[in-house]
Write a protein that holds these residues in place. Structure first.
Motif, PDB file in Angstrom:
ATOM      1  N   TYR A  98      44.610  29.688  37.634  1.00 26.85           N
ATOM      2  CA  TYR A  98      45.065  30.950  37.054  1.00 26.85           C
ATOM      3  C   TYR A  98      44.012  31.452  36.061  1.00 26.85           C
ATOM      4  N   GLY A  99      43.672  32.731  36.183  1.00 31.52           N
ATOM      5  CA  GLY A  99      42.725  33.324  35.219  1.00 31.52           C
ATOM      6  C   GLY A  99      41.278  33.229  35.651  1.00 31.52           C
ATOM      7  N   ILE A 100      41.004  32.561  36.768  1.00 32.34           N
ATOM      8  CA  ILE A 100      39.613  32.435  37.237  1.00 32.34           C
ATOM      9  C   ILE A 100      39.532  32.977  38.677  1.00 32.34           C
ATOM     10  N   GLY A 101      38.543  33.855  38.885  1.00 34.79           N
ATOM     11  CA  GLY A 101      38.244  34.316  40.251  1.00 34.79           C
ATOM     12  C   GLY A 101      39.325  35.165  40.888  1.00 34.79           C
ATOM     13  N   ARG A 102      40.014  35.977  40.106  1.00 37.14           N
ATOM     14  CA  ARG A 102      41.126  36.771  40.661  1.00 37.14           C
ATOM     15  C   ARG A 102      40.666  37.667  41.826  1.00 37.14           C
ATOM     16  N   ALA A 103      39.496  38.318  41.671  1.00 37.33           N
ATOM     17  CA  ALA A 103      39.039  39.226  42.736  1.00 37.33           C
ATOM     18  C   ALA A 103      38.806  38.445  44.034  1.00 37.33           C
ATOM     19  N   GLU A 104      38.271  37.238  43.900  1.00 41.22           N
ATOM     20  CA  GLU A 104      38.022  36.411  45.086  1.00 41.22           C
ATOM     21  C   GLU A 104      39.349  35.951  45.708  1.00 41.22           C
ATOM     22  N   GLN A 105      40.326  35.666  44.870  1.00 45.52           N
ATOM     23  CA  GLN A 105      41.642  35.265  45.391  1.00 45.52           C
ATOM     24  C   GLN A 105      42.209  36.381  46.267  1.00 45.52           C
ATOM     25  N   VAL A 106      42.157  37.609  45.743  1.00 40.90           N
ATOM     26  CA  VAL A 106      42.725  38.754  46.461  1.00 40.90           C
ATOM     27  C   VAL A 106      41.905  39.026  47.731  1.00 40.90           C
ATOM     28  N   ARG A 107      40.576  38.923  47.611  1.00 39.25           N
ATOM     29  CA  ARG A 107      39.725  39.162  48.790  1.00 39.25           C
ATOM     30  C   ARG A 107      40.098  38.190  49.920  1.00 39.25           C
ATOM     31  N   LEU A 108      40.231  36.905  49.563  1.00 40.54           N
ATOM     32  CA  LEU A 108      40.550  35.899  50.583  1.00 40.54           C
ATOM     33  C   LEU A 108      41.913  36.168  51.215  1.00 40.54           C
TER      34      LEU A 108
END
Ligand code: FDA
Length: 307
Positions: free
Chosen positions: A255-265
């Motif tokens: 939580y709190g790290i790499g949110r944009a990458e989470q959504v992209r994946l």
């Protein structure tokens, strides 16, 4: 810097100082939606709206008091009930030392077994975190026993440990779910790869091994726990090249790290879980987050001076 921060994570004096300071608490909130179960569940609903599932963990480690261990167990049961009632796609992750492993291994294993049994009312997995190397062998042995009763349990394996290739082979042998991570503790070079490129190379090698046809036929499962976009892309490429479905593995981030990458994946059709840690015992865990990226210390300092 990494070594200093990890050594600091064991300091009782630093813990007392840090937990009293408002600016540290403010900095911690970057990685933690709050200290209560309600905070964690509310954040989980928010993530679900973006197509992200979660893993929940109540912070705590090296608990050596029986009544405290019992309170931890009660808390996890309440967590499992709330996940079920609120219909969340949430898995649970525990640390064995939080269940009294330092006090008695049998006691911790009994509690873990009771919790994993209780968690079978949820559709997801029940995870065992991997702690420092003093616990590796015993954690794998505990997991082996737990898994015999509860096939839906999984274990974290640290790519930085030299022994992990052999551990992964053994775990594949009984079709385990493996949450592969780089490793967050201070370990000597005699047992852990000291350089980042070596750890990254080992991570990719192990991930590919868990994704082989033979491993998958045995029921092995990969949850790749990393924010490293280079490794994530390599794994995505590998999966596409081998024709394995994108939802046949899972990526997990904190939580709190790499949110944009989470959504992209998630938008690219991958399964993504966000590990939400919450609770009042955040000090050693937060120090490990600082050690992963010493630039985070600058963030604490900026909070300290209000800028
Ligand atoms: P790396 O450290 O190379 O970071 C890659 C990039 O991610 C950085 O460049 C930065 O952009 C970002 N990043 C990483 N850490 C950051 C931070 N703290 N703050 C801000 N940005 C950051 N460890 C363990 O020993 N036992 C365990 O059970 C687990 N469990 C676990 C579950 C999940 C879901 C995750 C994601 C991680 C763990 N870990 C863990 C922690 C893990 O071992 C490792 O320390 C961290 O994931 C950081 O390593 P990365 O793979 O992200 O790579």
């Amino acid at each position: 810097m990494r070594g200093l921060l990890l050594a600091g994570s064991q300091s009782e004096w630093l813990r007392r100082q840090a937990t009293r300071r408002g600016f540290v608490r403010k900095a911690v909130s970057r990685f933690m939606p709050g200290e209560s179960l309600d905070d964690a569940l509310q954040a989980s609903h928010g993530l679900a709206r973006d197509g992200l599932s979660v893993i929940l963990t109540h912070l705590g480690e090296n608990v050596r008091d029986r009544s405290e261990v019992e309170a931890v167990v009660r808390h996890y049961r309440e967590m499992i009930d709330r996940i079920q009632v609120e219909g969340l796609d949430a898995e649970v992750s525990i640390k064995l030392t939080q269940l009294g492993f330092d006090l008695s291994r049998e006691l911790a294993l009994d509690h873990a077994s009771a919790l994993v049994s209780y968690a079978t009312r949820l559709p997801g997995r029940f995870w065992i975190d991997m702690e420092g190397s003093a616990y590796t062998e015993a954690t794998i042995e505990a997991y082996r026993r737990l898994r015999a009763e509860h096939p839906r349990s999984g274990i974290a394996i640290q790519a930085y440990l030299k022994r992990s290739a052999a551990d992964v082979e053994a775990l594949i042998g009984y079709g385990a779910a493996i949450r592969l991570v780089k490793g967050a503790y201070q370990e000597p070079a005699s047992i852990a790869f000291p350089s980042r490129p070596e750890v990254d190379a080992r991570f990719l090698e192990l991930a590919k091994r868990i994704l082989t046809k033979e491993a998958r036929a045995r029921g092995a499962w990969l949850t790749a726990g990393t924010h490293d976009t280079r490794l994530i892309s390599e794994i995505e490429r590998h999966v596409d090249a081998t024709g394995w479905p994108r939802d046949g593995l899972e990526f997990a981030m904190l939580y709190g790290i790499g949110r944009a990458e989470q959504v992209r994946l998630a938008r690219a059709g991958c399964r993504v879980r966000v590990l939400i840690s919450y609770g009042t015992h955040w000090f050693p865990w937060y120090m490990r987050r600082l050690a992963e990226r010493p630039a985070n210390v600058a963030f604490v300092l900026r909070n300290m001076f209000g800028g």
